[in-house]
Scaffold this active site. Structure first.
Site, PDB file in Angstrom:
ATOM      1  N   ASN A  35      41.092 101.312  90.841  1.00 40.62           N
ATOM      2  CA  ASN A  35      41.361 101.202  89.373  1.00 40.62           C
ATOM      3  C   ASN A  35      40.044 100.223  88.966  1.00 40.62           C
ATOM      4  O   ASN A  35      39.903  99.665  88.157  1.00 40.62           O
ATOM      5  CB  ASN A  35      42.480 100.402  88.996  1.00 40.62           C
ATOM      6  CG  ASN A  35      42.812 100.019  87.882  1.00 40.62           C
ATOM      7  OD1 ASN A  35      42.410 100.888  87.017  1.00 40.62           O
ATOM      8  ND2 ASN A  35      43.236  98.916  87.468  1.00 40.62           N
ATOM      9  N   GLY A  82      44.208  94.281  94.298  1.00 38.19           N
ATOM     10  CA  GLY A  82      45.611  94.204  94.050  1.00 38.19           C
ATOM     11  C   GLY A  82      45.881  95.087  92.766  1.00 38.19           C
ATOM     12  O   GLY A  82      45.070  95.293  91.868  1.00 38.19           O
ATOM     13  N   SER A 124      47.879  83.940  89.094  1.00 41.32           N
ATOM     14  CA  SER A 124      48.049  83.990  87.652  1.00 41.32           C
ATOM     15  C   SER A 124      49.187  83.082  87.158  1.00 41.32           C
ATOM     16  O   SER A 124      49.949  82.559  87.717  1.00 41.32           O
ATOM     17  CB  SER A 124      48.725  85.391  87.409  1.00 41.32           C
ATOM     18  OG  SER A 124      49.259  85.886  86.215  1.00 41.32           O
ATOM     19  N   TYR A 148      55.084  92.435  89.549  1.00 45.39           N
ATOM     20  CA  TYR A 148      53.396  91.968  89.514  1.00 45.39           C
ATOM     21  C   TYR A 148      53.524  90.459  89.724  1.00 45.39           C
ATOM     22  O   TYR A 148      52.682  89.791  90.822  1.00 45.39           O
ATOM     23  CB  TYR A 148      52.959  92.637  88.211  1.00 45.39           C
ATOM     24  CG  TYR A 148      51.613  91.758  87.914  1.00 45.39           C
ATOM     25  CD1 TYR A 148      50.359  91.972  88.813  1.00 45.39           C
ATOM     26  CD2 TYR A 148      51.710  90.832  87.159  1.00 45.39           C
ATOM     27  CE1 TYR A 148      49.391  91.248  88.547  1.00 45.39           C
ATOM     28  CE2 TYR A 148      50.461  89.842  86.914  1.00 45.39           C
ATOM     29  CZ  TYR A 148      49.306  90.303  87.750  1.00 45.39           C
ATOM     30  OH  TYR A 148      48.045  89.576  87.561  1.00 45.39           O
ATOM     31  N   LYS A 152      52.137  87.726  92.909  1.00 42.11           N
ATOM     32  CA  LYS A 152      51.629  86.516  92.834  1.00 42.11           C
ATOM     33  C   LYS A 152      52.139  85.340  93.361  1.00 42.11           C
ATOM     34  O   LYS A 152      51.565  84.588  94.298  1.00 42.11           O
ATOM     35  CB  LYS A 152      50.990  86.212  91.463  1.00 42.11           C
ATOM     36  CG  LYS A 152      50.365  87.315  90.841  1.00 42.11           C
ATOM     37  CD  LYS A 152      48.817  87.425  91.463  1.00 42.11           C
ATOM     38  CE  LYS A 152      47.864  88.501  90.888  1.00 42.11           C
ATOM     39  NZ  LYS A 152      46.868  88.779  91.796  1.00 42.11           N
ATOM     40  N   ASN A 198      47.028  95.053  77.542  1.00 43.97           N
ATOM     41  CA  ASN A 198      46.574  93.730  77.162  1.00 43.97           C
ATOM     42  C   ASN A 198      45.740  93.653  75.686  1.00 43.97           C
ATOM     43  O   ASN A 198      45.208  94.905  75.203  1.00 43.97           O
ATOM     44  CB  ASN A 198      45.667  93.061  78.055  1.00 43.97           C
ATOM     45  CG  ASN A 198      46.143  92.886  79.503  1.00 43.97           C
ATOM     46  OD1 ASN A 198      46.007  93.445  80.363  1.00 43.97           O
ATOM     47  ND2 ASN A 198      47.363  92.166  79.531  1.00 43.97           N
ATOM     48  N   ARG A 230      48.485  82.498  73.179  1.00 44.82           N
ATOM     49  CA  ARG A 230      48.093  82.586  74.521  1.00 44.82           C
ATOM     50  C   ARG A 230      46.791  81.788  74.632  1.00 44.82           C
ATOM     51  O   ARG A 230      45.899  81.551  73.868  1.00 44.82           O
ATOM     52  CB  ARG A 230      47.688  83.918  74.908  1.00 44.82           C
ATOM     53  CG  ARG A 230      48.762  84.839  75.053  1.00 44.82           C
ATOM     54  CD  ARG A 230      49.856  84.638  76.132  1.00 44.82           C
ATOM     55  NE  ARG A 230      51.156  85.494  76.390  1.00 44.82           N
ATOM     56  CZ  ARG A 230      52.170  85.371  75.402  1.00 44.82           C
ATOM     57  NH1 ARG A 230      52.397  84.372  74.808  1.00 44.82           N
ATOM     58  NH2 ARG A 230      53.380  86.340  75.743  1.00 44.82           N
TER      59      ARG A 230
HETATM   60  C1  UD1 Z   1      49.989  89.890  80.405  1.00 42.06           C
HETATM   61  C2  UD1 Z   1      51.048  90.055  81.286  1.00 42.06           C
HETATM   62  C3  UD1 Z   1      50.753  88.967  82.416  1.00 42.06           C
HETATM   63  C4  UD1 Z   1      49.562  89.395  83.072  1.00 42.06           C
HETATM   64  C5  UD1 Z   1      48.268  89.342  82.195  1.00 42.06           C
HETATM   65  C6  UD1 Z   1      46.991  89.978  82.418  1.00 42.06           C
HETATM   66  C7  UD1 Z   1      53.023  90.784  80.409  1.00 42.06           C
HETATM   67  C8  UD1 Z   1      54.340  90.490  79.831  1.00 42.06           C
HETATM   68  N1  UD1 Z   1      52.452  89.666  80.893  1.00 42.06           N
HETATM   69  O1  UD1 Z   1      49.922  88.492  79.876  1.00 42.06           O
HETATM   70  O2  UD1 Z   1      51.629  89.003  83.523  1.00 42.06           O
HETATM   71  O3  UD1 Z   1      49.205  88.476  84.072  1.00 42.06           O
HETATM   72  O4  UD1 Z   1      48.911  90.207  81.016  1.00 42.06           O
HETATM   73  O5  UD1 Z   1      46.134  89.628  81.872  1.00 42.06           O
HETATM   74  O6  UD1 Z   1      52.728  92.170  80.053  1.00 42.06           O
HETATM   75  N2  UD1 Z   1      49.829  91.909  72.067  1.00 42.06           N
HETATM   76  C9  UD1 Z   1      50.062  92.415  70.909  1.00 42.06           C
HETATM   77  N3  UD1 Z   1      49.972  93.971  70.880  1.00 42.06           N
HETATM   78  C10 UD1 Z   1      49.243  94.645  71.984  1.00 42.06           C
HETATM   79  C11 UD1 Z   1      49.095  93.821  73.343  1.00 42.06           C
HETATM   80  C12 UD1 Z   1      49.393  92.347  73.114  1.00 42.06           C
HETATM   81  O7  UD1 Z   1      50.755  91.987  69.928  1.00 42.06           O
HETATM   82  O8  UD1 Z   1      48.890  95.819  71.909  1.00 42.06           O
HETATM   83  C13 UD1 Z   1      50.307  90.377  72.255  1.00 42.06           C
HETATM   84  C14 UD1 Z   1      51.335  89.983  73.230  1.00 42.06           C
HETATM   85  O9  UD1 Z   1      52.600  90.207  72.789  1.00 42.06           O
HETATM   86  C15 UD1 Z   1      50.971  88.705  73.558  1.00 42.06           C
HETATM   87  C16 UD1 Z   1      49.464  88.771  73.447  1.00 42.06           C
HETATM   88  O10 UD1 Z   1      49.186  89.665  72.564  1.00 42.06           O
HETATM   89  O11 UD1 Z   1      51.635  87.819  72.672  1.00 42.06           O
HETATM   90  C17 UD1 Z   1      48.681  88.750  74.746  1.00 42.06           C
HETATM   91  O12 UD1 Z   1      49.225  89.749  75.452  1.00 42.06           O
HETATM   92  P1  UD1 Z   1      48.551  90.554  76.726  1.00 42.06           P
HETATM   93  O13 UD1 Z   1      47.045  90.488  76.365  1.00 42.06           O
HETATM   94  O14 UD1 Z   1      49.453  91.770  77.136  1.00 42.06           O
HETATM   95  O15 UD1 Z   1      48.667  89.199  77.834  1.00 42.06           O
HETATM   96  P2  UD1 Z   1      49.995  88.546  78.236  1.00 42.06           P
HETATM   97  O16 UD1 Z   1      51.228  89.074  77.865  1.00 42.06           O
HETATM   98  O17 UD1 Z   1      50.013  86.997  78.032  1.00 42.06           O
END
Ligand code: UD1
Length: 336
Positions: A35, A82, A124, A148, A152, A198, A230
């Protein structure tokens, strides 16, 4: 002596390599490029002017790990390798458990055989019990909601048990919050395969025109503007945290779990607005339903990192947005 970096061509690993090489450390990499791209390592060499020996192979291959440790006088290991896609881990849990646990077990076993005693593990914030109050502190209870996250959690336990049985081991479990941004040169950065899960990569790909719009997953959370909060931290601060952990492990035995975060939470809308303002570029978005498994808010109590490692994040939200966009706009298709 050198530092073995597993999964060395990945996003956080490549930034960590730059930091370590600039500090005069020598590093050796193992990566199967499952990846990631070897191009990331070429860019690290270009950026630092330093050679990195890279082995193409699997971190589950104990015999290869032993050979690498012997051939390179390895002193410590940073274990990044991983699988990391949360959604895929729900669909294919056995793939995640097999690979993510086996690599750690193979690594600890190879370390034992070679007398290598220092390990930094890529953990994490996802290991924290989701319903607990923020900020998350290292001594709070743990519990995960997807395979996942459990890998961890289980890897942390495997490392703790190995260290209990072997008092020579020095292990640091780094619990990352939300790494974003890129090296300010724009030469290395995050290169997700397929549609990003993300937030930051999605914002960047929307801004560059690869995606039509961002969907904000819910605006009815218990936060200042209703969108999820976050703890975003610049990947170069995170890289520095690894260098501090390597130093710490050289002079301390036992196991420590340490949060790497800023301690400050920003909402999805905060991120979108900051990105648009700093880079003067629009990001189209719509509000959609909540994503299953998401929390209202997640952020760190980062005081232990400061106390034990002397580490503190210094880069701002503006730095994260500017550097993330600099990488994306210079490399619209990542390393391809
Ligand atoms: C996610 C993972 C977490 C992982 C981390 C790695 C989940 C539930 N959690 O964290 O286990 O360790 O990534 O970086 O998947 N958001 C949007 N629109 C999008 C994408 C995200 O609104 O298209 C929001 C999400 O709802 C959240 C925030 O942005 O509130 C951050 O999301 P993200 O970047 O995916 O991180 P985490 O969910 O915190």
């Amino acid at each position: 002596m050198s530092i073995l970096v597993t999964g060395g061509a990945g996003y956080i690993a490549s930034h960590t390599l730059v930091n370590l090489l600039e500090k005069g450390e020598s590093a050796v990499v193992i990566d199967n490029y499952d990846n990631s791209s070897p191009e990331a390592l070429r860019r690290v060499k270009q950026l630092t002017g330093k050679e990195i020996k890279a082995y193409e192979g699997d971190a589950c291959d104990e015999e290869l790990l032993v050979r690498i440790m012997h051939e390179n006088a390895v002193e410590s290991v940073i274990h990044f390798a991983g699988h990391k896609a949360v959604g895929e881990s729900v669909q294919k849990p056995l793939k995640y458990y097999r690979n993510n646990l086996d690599s750690t077990i193979s690594l600890l076993s190879a370390m034992k055989r070679c007398g290598v005693t220092q390990l930094i593990f890529s953990s994490s914030a996802t290991v924290y019990y989701p319903e607990d109050e923020v900020p998350f502190r290292e001594d709070m209870r743990l519990g995960c909601i997807n395979p996942y996250g459990w890998t961890k959690f289980m890897n942390e336990q495997i490392i703790r048990d190995a260290a209990k049985a072997d008092p020579d081991l020095s292990c640091v479990l780094l619990r990352y919050f939300n790494p974003v941004g890129a090296h300010p040169s724009g030469m290395i950065g995050e290169d997700p395969s397929g549609i990003p899960n993300n937030l930051m990569p999605y914002i960047c790909q929307t801004a560059v025109g690869l995606r039509d719009h961002l969907t904000i997953f819910g605006n009815d959370y218990n936060t200042h503007d209703g969108t999820g909060v976050r703890d975003y931290l610049h990947v170069c601060d995170l890289a520095e945290g690894h260098a501090c952990a390597v130093r710490y492990a050289r002079s301390h035995k036992g196991v420590e779990a340490i949060n790497l975060g800023t301690g400050v939470g920003y909402s999805v809308l905060d991120m979108v607005n900051a990105f648009q303002k700093v880079n003067n570029i629009p990001v189209k978005y719509v509000i959609g339903p909540r994503r299953p498994g998401d929390l209202d808010a997640s952020y760190a109590d980062p005081s232990k990192a400061e106390r034990l490692l002397g580490w503190k994040a210094t880069r701002t939200l503006e730095d994260m947005c500017r550097d993330g966009w600099n990488w994306q706009s210079k490399n619209p298709k990542g390393y391809r």
